[in-house]
Design a protein around this motif. Structure first.
Motif, PDB file in Angstrom:
ATOM      1  N   ARG A 132     -11.498  -0.820   8.735  1.00  0.00           N
ATOM      2  CA  ARG A 132     -10.201  -1.048   8.115  1.00  0.00           C
ATOM      3  C   ARG A 132     -10.483  -1.527   6.699  1.00  0.00           C
ATOM      4  O   ARG A 132     -11.130  -2.545   6.504  1.00  0.00           O
ATOM      5  CB  ARG A 132      -9.439  -2.110   8.898  1.00  0.00           C
ATOM      6  N   GLY A 133     -10.015  -0.743   5.736  1.00  0.00           N
ATOM      7  CA  GLY A 133     -10.430  -1.011   4.366  1.00  0.00           C
ATOM      8  C   GLY A 133      -9.284  -1.192   3.390  1.00  0.00           C
ATOM      9  O   GLY A 133      -8.116  -0.946   3.709  1.00  0.00           O
ATOM     10  N   LYS A 143      -6.848   4.995  -8.304  1.00  0.00           N
ATOM     11  CA  LYS A 143      -6.724   4.401  -6.969  1.00  0.00           C
ATOM     12  C   LYS A 143      -5.558   5.035  -6.194  1.00  0.00           C
ATOM     13  O   LYS A 143      -5.700   5.353  -5.014  1.00  0.00           O
ATOM     14  CB  LYS A 143      -6.508   2.896  -7.113  1.00  0.00           C
ATOM     15  N   SER A 144      -4.434   5.226  -6.861  1.00  0.00           N
ATOM     16  CA  SER A 144      -3.290   5.859  -6.188  1.00  0.00           C
ATOM     17  C   SER A 144      -3.635   7.288  -5.796  1.00  0.00           C
ATOM     18  O   SER A 144      -3.318   7.736  -4.693  1.00  0.00           O
ATOM     19  CB  SER A 144      -2.057   5.879  -7.095  1.00  0.00           C
ATOM     20  N   SER A 145      -4.290   7.997  -6.704  1.00  0.00           N
ATOM     21  CA  SER A 145      -4.682   9.381  -6.416  1.00  0.00           C
ATOM     22  C   SER A 145      -5.607   9.427  -5.209  1.00  0.00           C
ATOM     23  O   SER A 145      -5.500  10.311  -4.355  1.00  0.00           O
ATOM     24  CB  SER A 145      -5.403   9.996  -7.620  1.00  0.00           C
ATOM     25  N   LEU A 146      -6.519   8.473  -5.134  1.00  0.00           N
ATOM     26  CA  LEU A 146      -7.472   8.424  -4.026  1.00  0.00           C
ATOM     27  C   LEU A 146      -6.752   8.154  -2.701  1.00  0.00           C
ATOM     28  O   LEU A 146      -7.009   8.810  -1.686  1.00  0.00           O
ATOM     29  CB  LEU A 146      -8.528   7.346  -4.299  1.00  0.00           C
ATOM     30  N   LEU A 147      -5.841   7.183  -2.718  1.00  0.00           N
ATOM     31  CA  LEU A 147      -5.090   6.871  -1.493  1.00  0.00           C
ATOM     32  C   LEU A 147      -4.268   8.084  -1.049  1.00  0.00           C
ATOM     33  O   LEU A 147      -4.209   8.397   0.139  1.00  0.00           O
ATOM     34  CB  LEU A 147      -4.185   5.666  -1.717  1.00  0.00           C
ATOM     35  N   THR A 172       7.810  -1.052  -4.095  1.00  0.00           N
ATOM     36  CA  THR A 172       7.810  -2.106  -3.082  1.00  0.00           C
ATOM     37  C   THR A 172       6.663  -3.068  -3.344  1.00  0.00           C
ATOM     38  O   THR A 172       5.702  -2.728  -4.021  1.00  0.00           O
ATOM     39  CB  THR A 172       7.676  -1.494  -1.676  1.00  0.00           C
ATOM     40  N   THR A 173       6.787  -4.251  -2.828  1.00  0.00           N
ATOM     41  CA  THR A 173       5.685  -5.195  -2.969  1.00  0.00           C
ATOM     42  C   THR A 173       5.068  -5.495  -1.608  1.00  0.00           C
ATOM     43  O   THR A 173       4.297  -6.418  -1.461  1.00  0.00           O
ATOM     44  CB  THR A 173       6.176  -6.526  -3.584  1.00  0.00           C
ATOM     45  N   VAL A 174       5.437  -4.710  -0.631  1.00  0.00           N
ATOM     46  CA  VAL A 174       4.953  -4.957   0.725  1.00  0.00           C
ATOM     47  C   VAL A 174       3.674  -4.170   0.980  1.00  0.00           C
ATOM     48  O   VAL A 174       3.584  -2.993   0.649  1.00  0.00           O
ATOM     49  CB  VAL A 174       6.033  -4.539   1.751  1.00  0.00           C
ATOM     50  N   SER A 175       2.681  -4.822   1.554  1.00  0.00           N
ATOM     51  CA  SER A 175       1.455  -4.119   1.914  1.00  0.00           C
ATOM     52  C   SER A 175       1.694  -3.286   3.160  1.00  0.00           C
ATOM     53  O   SER A 175       2.440  -3.671   4.049  1.00  0.00           O
ATOM     54  CB  SER A 175       0.351  -5.120   2.212  1.00  0.00           C
ATOM     55  N   THR A 176       1.046  -2.133   3.207  1.00  0.00           N
ATOM     56  CA  THR A 176       1.232  -1.250   4.357  1.00  0.00           C
ATOM     57  C   THR A 176      -0.108  -0.820   4.908  1.00  0.00           C
ATOM     58  O   THR A 176      -1.089  -0.678   4.174  1.00  0.00           O
ATOM     59  CB  THR A 176       2.046  -0.002   3.957  1.00  0.00           C
ATOM     60  N   LEU A 177      -0.146  -0.604   6.210  1.00  0.00           N
ATOM     61  CA  LEU A 177      -1.370  -0.208   6.901  1.00  0.00           C
ATOM     62  C   LEU A 177      -1.238   1.253   7.322  1.00  0.00           C
ATOM     63  O   LEU A 177      -0.222   1.638   7.889  1.00  0.00           O
ATOM     64  CB  LEU A 177      -1.551  -1.101   8.135  1.00  0.00           C
ATOM     65  N   HIS A 178      -2.255   2.040   7.021  1.00  0.00           N
ATOM     66  CA  HIS A 178      -2.195   3.473   7.315  1.00  0.00           C
ATOM     67  C   HIS A 178      -3.418   3.907   8.111  1.00  0.00           C
ATOM     68  O   HIS A 178      -4.545   3.565   7.744  1.00  0.00           O
ATOM     69  CB  HIS A 178      -2.146   4.279   6.013  1.00  0.00           C
ATOM     70  N   SER A 179      -3.171   4.673   9.157  1.00  0.00           N
ATOM     71  CA  SER A 179      -4.289   5.224   9.924  1.00  0.00           C
ATOM     72  C   SER A 179      -4.706   6.546   9.288  1.00  0.00           C
ATOM     73  O   SER A 179      -3.867   7.341   8.892  1.00  0.00           O
ATOM     74  CB  SER A 179      -3.860   5.493  11.362  1.00  0.00           C
ATOM     75  N   LEU A 180      -6.002   6.762   9.208  1.00  0.00           N
ATOM     76  CA  LEU A 180      -6.511   8.003   8.628  1.00  0.00           C
ATOM     77  C   LEU A 180      -6.709   9.035   9.735  1.00  0.00           C
ATOM     78  O   LEU A 180      -7.028   8.681  10.873  1.00  0.00           O
ATOM     79  CB  LEU A 180      -7.834   7.741   7.912  1.00  0.00           C
ATOM     80  N   SER A 181      -6.552  10.306   9.369  1.00  0.00           N
ATOM     81  CA  SER A 181      -6.587  11.348  10.406  1.00  0.00           C
ATOM     82  C   SER A 181      -7.947  11.426  11.097  1.00  0.00           C
ATOM     83  O   SER A 181      -8.031  11.701  12.282  1.00  0.00           O
ATOM     84  CB  SER A 181      -6.210  12.702   9.806  1.00  0.00           C
ATOM     85  N   ASP A 182      -9.024  11.148  10.365  1.00  0.00           N
ATOM     86  CA  ASP A 182     -10.356  11.229  10.972  1.00  0.00           C
ATOM     87  C   ASP A 182     -10.795   9.922  11.632  1.00  0.00           C
ATOM     88  O   ASP A 182     -11.856   9.850  12.248  1.00  0.00           O
ATOM     89  CB  ASP A 182     -11.416  11.581   9.914  1.00  0.00           C
ATOM     90  N   GLY A 183     -10.002   8.880  11.434  1.00  0.00           N
ATOM     91  CA  GLY A 183     -10.377   7.565  11.963  1.00  0.00           C
ATOM     92  C   GLY A 183     -10.456   6.549  10.844  1.00  0.00           C
ATOM     93  O   GLY A 183     -10.631   6.912   9.681  1.00  0.00           O
ATOM     94  N   GLY A 184     -10.319   5.304  11.207  1.00  0.00           N
ATOM     95  CA  GLY A 184     -10.316   4.251  10.204  1.00  0.00           C
ATOM     96  C   GLY A 184      -8.896   3.992   9.713  1.00  0.00           C
ATOM     97  O   GLY A 184      -7.974   4.754  10.003  1.00  0.00           O
TER      98      GLY A 184
END
Ligand code: GDP
Ligand code: ZN
Length: 261
Positions: A132-133, A143-147, A172-184
């Motif tokens: 989890r990174g 950084k936005s392009s990478l995400l 938004t100022t809220v942090s969000t958690l995203h699952s990646l399709s390959d894992g992580g």
């Protein structure tokens, strides 16, 4: 239904137990904080494992930036790694060589291009090891392009800096958690472009500076050694033997003075 209040003390990444309508937060493995431009301290996320410092050949990272982020990550018990974005640009190769030279073995360096996609599979593989990174980088490094490239549903606006103080890009100022399709998983944290060192003491810096890892085998005589002129200092010895380069040691001393204030 369970409501989570804004000031409940929960952050992205927290594990909770649900008891009726009450959320019980489980102990955190790690906590990552940042300091904003006004000096306020924010908890960025909990239970993160890895922290990627994103740099590019244009704009180049400010002096000492990568070292500070690496130390902050290690002090928070996160494994740091470096992403060199914009590898499609001619000037990126030199930066990658330089960083690999400096961090040789101590910190992984991932050259990639968020635009062409080259190098992305290796980073995906790394994150898929169950990490989890979170990424940190100064504005404009991509950084936005990478995400967006790693996680299309994030759909961040690229190059849309529209606020003088640099926080207006995200709506938004809220942090969000995203699952990646390959894992992580990745945490997206608005306003985390500029990494303010938080909870970093001069001793953290002396203990975690990248390049001094050998002192885990050959220890300094004093446990709280800051590697300046203490007798029996393993770092000074490594510099004398040429195992730590004089420039690296000079960089260390310079940032140390800043951290000591
Ligand atoms: P952020 O401020 O770090 O979030 O950066 P952005 O993602 O908004 O990108 C800043 C600028 O760099 C934009 O003009 C992007 O199009 C450009 N950019 C991002 N990634 C790359 C890349 O891999 N290669 C090149 N050449 N440009 C990129
Ligand atoms: Zn020492």
């Amino acid at each position: 239904m369970v409501r989570v209040k804004r000031r409940s003390g929960h952050v992205v990444g927290d594990d909770v137990l649900v008891r009726g309508e009450v959320l019980e937060r489980l102990p955190r493995r790690t906590e990552l904080r940042r300091r904003d431009a006004m000096g306020g301290i924010h908890l960025v996320g909990a239970n993160l494992d890895v922290l990627g410092v994103v740099v590019s050949p244009s704009p180049l990272p400010p002096a000492g930036f990568v070292d500070r982020v690496i130390v902050a990550a290690r002090a928070a018990n996160l494994r740091p790694f470096v992403v060199v974005n914009k590898y499609d640009l001619e000037t990126a190769k030199g930066l990658v060589d330089e960083l690999r030279d400096i961090y040789a073995g101590a910190v992984s360096v991932f050259p990639l291009s968020a635009v062409t996609g080259e190098g992305l599979p290796l980073l995906r593989e790394f994150l898929a090891e169950g990490h989890r990174g979170v990424f940190v980088g100064t504005t404009g490094v991509g950084k936005s392009s990478l995400l967006n490239a790693l996680c299309p549903e994030i759909d961040l606006r690229v190059g849309a800096l529209n606020d003088y103080n640099g926080k207006g890009r995200h709506t938004t100022t809220v942090s969000t958690l995203h699952s990646l399709s390959d894992g992580g998983e990745l945490v997206d944290t608005p306003g985390f472009q500029d990494f303010g060192l938080v909870d970093i003491s001069a001793q953290d810096f002396a203990d975690h500076f990248p390049g001094f890892e050998k002192t885990r085998e050959v220890r300094c005589r004093f446990r709280n050694c800051r590697h300046r002129s203490e007798p029996g200092c393993a770092v000074i010895e490594l510099v004398a033997k040429g195992e730590v380069r004089a420039e690296r040691y000079a960089a260390y001393l310079e940032i140390l003075s800043e951290v000591e204030g």
